[in-house]
Design a protein around this motif. Sequence first.
Motif, PDB file in Angstrom:
ATOM      1  N   ALA A  57       4.647  10.796   6.865  1.00 30.43           N
ATOM      2  CA  ALA A  57       3.141   9.602   6.991  1.00 30.43           C
ATOM      3  C   ALA A  57       3.840   8.242   5.693  1.00 30.43           C
ATOM      4  N   LYS A  58       4.054   8.961   4.455  1.00 29.08           N
ATOM      5  CA  LYS A  58       4.116   8.451   3.516  1.00 29.08           C
ATOM      6  C   LYS A  58       5.248   7.542   3.697  1.00 29.08           C
ATOM      7  N   ARG A  59       6.228   7.595   4.292  1.00 29.74           N
ATOM      8  CA  ARG A  59       7.495   7.608   4.567  1.00 29.74           C
ATOM      9  C   ARG A  59       7.224   6.262   5.994  1.00 29.74           C
ATOM     10  N   LEU A  60       6.246   6.477   6.179  1.00 29.09           N
ATOM     11  CA  LEU A  60       6.082   5.744   7.513  1.00 29.09           C
ATOM     12  C   LEU A  60       5.649   4.491   7.680  1.00 29.09           C
ATOM     13  N   ILE A  61       4.422   4.428   6.134  1.00 31.34           N
ATOM     14  CA  ILE A  61       3.796   3.704   5.813  1.00 31.34           C
ATOM     15  C   ILE A  61       4.716   2.602   5.420  1.00 31.34           C
ATOM     16  N   ASP A  62       5.430   3.117   4.448  1.00 31.76           N
ATOM     17  CA  ASP A  62       6.389   1.936   3.555  1.00 31.76           C
ATOM     18  C   ASP A  62       7.686   1.237   4.877  1.00 31.76           C
ATOM     19  N   MET A  97       1.046  -1.070   0.285  1.00 29.98           N
ATOM     20  CA  MET A  97      -0.178  -0.105   0.416  1.00 29.98           C
ATOM     21  C   MET A  97       0.944   0.826   0.213  1.00 29.98           C
ATOM     22  N   SER A  98       1.676   1.124  -0.793  1.00 28.00           N
ATOM     23  CA  SER A  98       2.879   1.978  -0.619  1.00 28.00           C
ATOM     24  C   SER A  98       2.693   3.781  -0.841  1.00 28.00           C
ATOM     25  N   ASP A  99       1.266   3.478  -2.546  1.00 26.05           N
ATOM     26  CA  ASP A  99       0.827   4.331  -2.748  1.00 26.05           C
ATOM     27  C   ASP A  99      -0.334   5.160  -2.364  1.00 26.05           C
ATOM     28  N   PHE A 100      -0.478   5.041  -0.950  1.00 31.30           N
ATOM     29  CA  PHE A 100      -2.230   5.583   0.299  1.00 31.30           C
ATOM     30  C   PHE A 100      -1.878   6.960  -0.278  1.00 31.30           C
ATOM     31  N   TYR A 101      -1.540   7.168   0.248  1.00 33.09           N
ATOM     32  CA  TYR A 101      -1.286   8.831  -0.398  1.00 33.09           C
ATOM     33  C   TYR A 101      -1.112   9.278  -2.037  1.00 33.09           C
ATOM     34  N   ASN A 102      -0.485   8.989  -2.862  1.00 35.31           N
ATOM     35  CA  ASN A 102      -0.584   8.446  -3.972  1.00 35.31           C
ATOM     36  C   ASN A 102      -2.007   9.044  -4.470  1.00 35.31           C
ATOM     37  N   THR A 103      -3.026   7.874  -3.749  1.00 36.96           N
ATOM     38  CA  THR A 103      -3.600   7.730  -4.417  1.00 36.96           C
ATOM     39  C   THR A 103      -5.078   8.875  -4.119  1.00 36.96           C
ATOM     40  N   ALA A 104      -4.649   9.307  -3.027  1.00 40.31           N
ATOM     41  CA  ALA A 104      -5.831  10.226  -2.196  1.00 40.31           C
ATOM     42  C   ALA A 104      -5.127  11.673  -2.971  1.00 40.31           C
ATOM     43  N   TYR A 105      -4.367  11.938  -3.640  1.00 40.44           N
ATOM     44  CA  TYR A 105      -3.541  12.986  -3.904  1.00 40.44           C
ATOM     45  C   TYR A 105      -3.197  12.834  -5.206  1.00 40.44           C
ATOM     46  N   ASN A 106      -4.470  13.275  -6.435  1.00 47.63           N
ATOM     47  CA  ASN A 106      -3.847  13.323  -8.325  1.00 47.63           C
ATOM     48  C   ASN A 106      -4.614  14.235  -8.441  1.00 47.63           C
ATOM     49  N   PRO A 107      -4.514  15.471  -8.747  1.00 44.44           N
ATOM     50  CA  PRO A 107      -3.035  15.843  -8.341  1.00 44.44           C
ATOM     51  C   PRO A 107      -2.776  16.476  -6.858  1.00 44.44           C
ATOM     52  N   ASP A 108      -1.596  16.989  -6.718  1.00 44.92           N
ATOM     53  CA  ASP A 108      -0.817  16.877  -5.480  1.00 44.92           C
ATOM     54  C   ASP A 108      -1.284  18.434  -4.892  1.00 44.92           C
ATOM     55  N   VAL A 109      -2.198  18.442  -4.203  1.00 43.99           N
ATOM     56  CA  VAL A 109      -2.910  20.119  -4.046  1.00 43.99           C
ATOM     57  C   VAL A 109      -2.062  20.660  -3.297  1.00 43.99           C
TER      58      VAL A 109
END
Length: 512
Positions: free
Chosen positions: A66-71, A1-13
């Motif tokens: 958070a992204k780094r910790l999730i991975d 689930m390393s793309d948790f935030y990538n899918t939540a924010y696209n494009p990056d606000v």
Amino acid sequence: MSDFYNTAYNPDVLSCIANLSNDEVFTPPDIANKMLDMLPQELFSDPNTTFLDPACKSGVFLREIAKRLIDGLEDQIPDLQERIDHIFQKQLYGIAITELTSLLSRRSLYCSKYPNSKYSVTRFDDVQGNIRYKNIHHTWMNGKCVFCGASQEMFGEQVRENLEYHAYEFIHTLKPEDIFNMKFDVIIGNPPYQLNTGGGNDESAKQARPLYNLFVEQSKKLRPRFLTMIIPSRWFAGGMGLDSFRDTMLGDGHLIQMVDYPNAKDCFPQNSIGGGVCYFLWSRDEKGLCSFTSKSGEISNTALRDLKEFPIFVRYNQAIDIIHKVQSKNEKSLASIVSSLNPFGFSSSSRGLETDFNNSIKLHSSKGVGFVNRKEVLQGKNYIDKYQVMVSKTTGEHAGEPGKDGTFKVLAKFQPLPPKEICTFSYFLVGNFDNEIENNNLYGYLKTKFARFLLLQAISSINISKEKFMFVPLQDFSKLWTDEELYEKYNLTQEEIDFIESMIKPMEIDGV
């Protein structure tokens, strides 16, 4: 689930917000990640590592952590929701600078501005979660805030109804450790840079007071293992209440990495910040030389540096050997013949009369030439009947930014000044000669790329003053100097000459 935030924010606000920001400087995600890259990466695989952003605006730092910790914690906490709950509730903390940025930061981190709602990716029992905001008031004494120096006239309760007080919680307490009642391994952020402290007619009183140093100093009181912040670079030369901060930062030996952008637009494309910006890594448990990187456009140069080598910090690594060669001659610096600011005591707004009159002398201001009575000059009388060069106290670049070709003019307006001509606070003087020839040769020297390059090495804001000439050597002004003669005199290599030539805008060296 390393793309948790990538899918939540696209494009990056948050990239969009960083590009739109002007009043508050928001950090682009790529810069936040470059700062995080300086940290030991094993921190992001430790479930006990704690992080604090004491100046949340967009929440970008906490989100990228958070992204780094999730991975990094996937093997230790395989269940994604359990991992998210642990990270957000036990590892990530923030203090927002306004109520609005608290909502924005929570939205960035928790995917909901209210972390106790069903839309939050992790559920808290209250509306703040671990990103808190308190509407703190200033503590007044003699019309100034005892913590940040804000003016009661500008920020007092009687004039700030329904407006922000800009009394940031983190720096408005004697015990920052009590805010969350815990210790932090990493403190990271982009603090507010300055606050207008008011002031009357006095020129110096009108300048804004720096705040970023207070956030750095307060962070150090918490004794984190690592501290990384992005702040204006103008502290390199001190002044404006930054002398002790500068001495500590450069002298304590705990700055192990620093990246400097002389042109702030290379870091914040939408913002003009005089003197540029830098981010650094301070390590509590390490001490030694600093890996210092200077970035100008696509050009990057890194060197291990003793940061306290010179009285003023030199931001270009390639300039160090040039300065060493100049100083090996043991000559006086040009600063020895530079006046203080406001040499004649006339404010920048002084204009004089429009027409000449008996016993008058010329007054140069930013608006042109006027005339004043000689008796009105109460200081600097020893300059009135001499030849000197008048120099603008601001640099030739807007916010210290180079021209489109990447070169610096350094000096804005400067011109020879004959006897019976004086200037306002907008200028200062170089030289004090009895004859015009020496003065014109000094003027020609200031036009050389060599002299302006060495002056640039001491400048970390848009202002020039006497001490900024400390690296510029004093010459024999019975002759007119050229760059070629100066390069030869100080035995500069072709590489060093090329570096000077690439940085400084040419001027004709022809005396007047």
